[in-house]
Design a protein around this motif. Structure first.
Motif, PDB file in Angstrom:
ATOM      1  N   HIS A  92      -1.413  -2.252   0.402  1.00 33.79           N
ATOM      2  CA  HIS A  92      -0.342  -1.900   1.331  1.00 33.79           C
ATOM      3  C   HIS A  92       1.014  -1.914   0.642  1.00 33.79           C
ATOM      4  CE1 HIS A  92       2.297  -1.708   4.757  1.00 33.79           C
ATOM      5  NE2 HIS A  92       2.769  -2.906   4.491  1.00 33.79           N
ATOM      6  N   ARG A  93       1.262  -2.915  -0.187  1.00 36.46           N
ATOM      7  CA  ARG A  93       2.557  -2.982  -0.870  1.00 36.46           C
ATOM      8  C   ARG A  93       2.779  -1.750  -1.757  1.00 36.46           C
ATOM      9  NH1 ARG A  93       1.565  -8.668  -0.689  1.00 36.46           N
ATOM     10  NH2 ARG A  93       0.247  -8.598  -2.556  1.00 36.46           N
TER      11      ARG A  93
ATOM     12  N   GLN B 130      -3.674  -6.279   1.156  1.00 37.04           N
ATOM     13  CA  GLN B 130      -2.226  -6.483   1.172  1.00 37.04           C
ATOM     14  C   GLN B 130      -1.572  -5.886  -0.079  1.00 37.04           C
ATOM     15  OE1 GLN B 130      -2.286 -10.733   1.635  1.00 37.04           O
ATOM     16  NE2 GLN B 130      -2.192 -10.654   3.879  1.00 37.04           N
ATOM     17  N   GLU B 131      -2.258  -6.022  -1.209  1.00 39.02           N
ATOM     18  CA  GLU B 131      -1.742  -5.433  -2.447  1.00 39.02           C
ATOM     19  C   GLU B 131      -1.722  -3.904  -2.344  1.00 39.02           C
ATOM     20  OE1 GLU B 131      -4.425  -7.021  -5.292  1.00 39.02           O
ATOM     21  OE2 GLU B 131      -3.541  -9.030  -5.299  1.00 39.02           O
TER      22      GLU B 131
ATOM     23  N   SER C  44      -4.541   4.901  -3.650  1.00 37.74           N
ATOM     24  CA  SER C  44      -4.302   4.101  -2.448  1.00 37.74           C
ATOM     25  C   SER C  44      -5.272   4.478  -1.334  1.00 37.74           C
ATOM     26  CB  SER C  44      -2.861   4.298  -1.980  1.00 37.74           C
ATOM     27  OG  SER C  44      -2.617   3.630  -0.769  1.00 37.74           O
TER      28      SER C  44
ATOM     29  N   ALA D 237       3.258   1.302   0.610  1.00 41.63           N
ATOM     30  CA  ALA D 237       4.565   1.286   1.263  1.00 41.63           C
ATOM     31  C   ALA D 237       5.671   1.678   0.287  1.00 41.63           C
ATOM     32  CB  ALA D 237       4.842  -0.094   1.856  1.00 41.63           C
ATOM     33  N   ALA D 238       5.560   1.209  -0.955  1.00 47.16           N
ATOM     34  CA  ALA D 238       6.563   1.566  -1.961  1.00 47.16           C
ATOM     35  C   ALA D 238       6.558   3.065  -2.226  1.00 47.16           C
ATOM     36  CB  ALA D 238       6.305   0.790  -3.248  1.00 47.16           C
TER      37      ALA D 238
END
Length: 423
Positions: free
Chosen positions: A115-116, A112-113, A75, A119-120
């Motif tokens: 970030h998802r 955005q991918e 990430s 965040a998870a």
């Protein structure tokens, strides 16, 4: 409020309480170097990540293949690529373009991918720890105070997750990348490696170095400072903003303007550091400043490096990073030799490319992967490493987690806000 909470958990007094964590993780890393030296980059990452997960969430990261460890580094590297991309620069220069649909902005869709997934990961870490805190089963960690603050202030789980997750990134990535750069320097400049080992042998003899040896190992301190200058992993720092109008060399800088700190440029300025691509710890002879003291020196020309930032928002974990670097560098050089591999076809040494960095164009960089021959300096030293790790494991349970956390940690037991109010 969040900054105050973090400061209370990472200040100089608090940082001293984490030394048992650092000592244990360092010995785990030394043992891993004995078993699988070719995976040294992964050993650096586990070392710094496990220290961070203990401080933040109360658990150790015990192996290099932990999926959450791998996700964290994927990430961070992905976001570094995105922030250094042409698309990001274009959207920053022309904000109207941000209204375009994602079909025209594939890099934004990719972000955005990322970030998802991030965040998870962060929410998973925080909510698992929060649940343990609520039922009284959590080990002492920063999230104990974070849960208490959430009860009082009412911020969301996502906010809390990014407070702890951002610290996890900061504690895991920069220190491990600095150690990767340092190990490359040991191959490129073998005379530095030999000089450092001579100093350690003179001071420490047959025992592992410890933090009490820091004042007596000035060359190792020079290696720490030079590593942070020579391979500044956060090459453009973290963006800041001006709090009032300013002027510099005739240029007006309005209030609120974004300011980028060119860490790489400063670190490699030949006027400031002659022959800047030479790794030379003697540059810092007589400079006994810690990273905190240097970063706060009012004379910016006397700051050793800018990896931890500048201005009002300095990295709050500098004390911890300094200790992790010292323990890693001094003990690895005490126990191991770092040598260049030999090409089986040509018979010549394989020398790492000093200019090859990854991610290319990103805001966070480190040397691209390279090979190294890392072997014990003697069987006696190898045996001492095994013995030290064996003694350390007596503090761990069958799952290699702490049986009982070290004494004098700063965090209090969790107490729900309503109970604290009645008290």
């Amino acid at each position: 409020m969040i900054r105050k909470l973090v400061h209370n958990s990472l200040n100089i007094k608090a940082a001293r309480t984490y030394v048992p964590y650092q000592d244990l993780e360092n010995k785990a890393m030394l043992n891993a170097f004995l078993e699988t030296p070719s995976q040294f980059i992964h050993h650096f990452r586990r070392y710094t990540n496990s220290l961070s997960t203990q401080m933040l969430f109360g658990f150790r990261t015990i192996n290099n293949d932990d999926p959450r460890l791998k996700q964290l580094f994927r990430s961070f590297e992905g976001f570094s690529d995105v922030m250094g991309s042409g698309a990001a620069a274009l959207l920053n220069a022309f904000p109207l373009l941000r209204h375009l649909p994602d079909v025209f902005l594939p890099m934004r869709r990719h972000a955005q991918e990322l970030h998802r997934a991030e965040a998870a990961l962060f929410l998973g870490h925080y909510r698992e720890t929060k649940e343990r805190v609520k039922i009284g089963e959590a080990k002492p960690c920063l999230c104990v105070d974070l849960v208490r603050a959430q009860d009082k202030e009412g911020f969301s789980d996502l906010t809390a997750a990014y407070v702890s997750g951002s610290l996890l990134e900061a504690g895991s990535d920069t220190t491990s990348a600095t150690l990767v750069g340092w190990s490359q320097a040991m191959l490129l400049f073998p005379e530095v490696c030999k000089a450092a080992q001579a100093e350690i042998d003179r001071v420490c003899g047959d025992r592992l170095p410890d933090l009490n040896d820091l004042p007596d190992l000035p060359y190792i301190r020079g290696c720490m400072k030079e590593s942070l200058r020579w391979m500044p992993t956060v090459i453009l720092g973290v963006p800041h903003a001006t709090v009032r109008d300013d002027e510099y060399m005739g240029y007006k800088i309005p209030k609120g303007a974004g300011v980028i700190l060119n860490v790489w440029g400063i670190s490699n300025d030949p006027k400031r550091h002659p022959n800047p691509r030479k790794f030379d710890p003697t540059r810092w002879a007589g400079d006994n400043q810690t990273s905190v003291e240097a970063a706060n020196n009012q004379d910016a020309s006397k700051r050793d490096h800018f990896v931890f930032g500048a201005g009002r928002r300095l990295c709050q974990g500098m004390h911890i990073a300094d200790r992790s670097l010292f323990l890693a560098m001094s003990r690895l050089l005490w126990a191991f030799d770092f040598e260049r591999p030999i090409d089986e076809i040509t018979g010549k040494e394989i020398i790492p490319n000093i200019d090859a960095l990854v991610p290319d164009g990103g805001t966070f960089v480190q040397p691209e992967p390279f090979e190294a021959v890392i072997k014990p300096r003697s069987e006696q030293k190898a045996q001492r490493v095994r013995e030290e790790w064996s003694k350390a494991t007596e503090l761990l349970d069958d799952e290699m987690q702490w049986k009982a956390v070290p004494e004098n940690l700063i965090w209090r037991d969790y107490e729900p806000a309503e109970v604290a109010a009645k008290a």
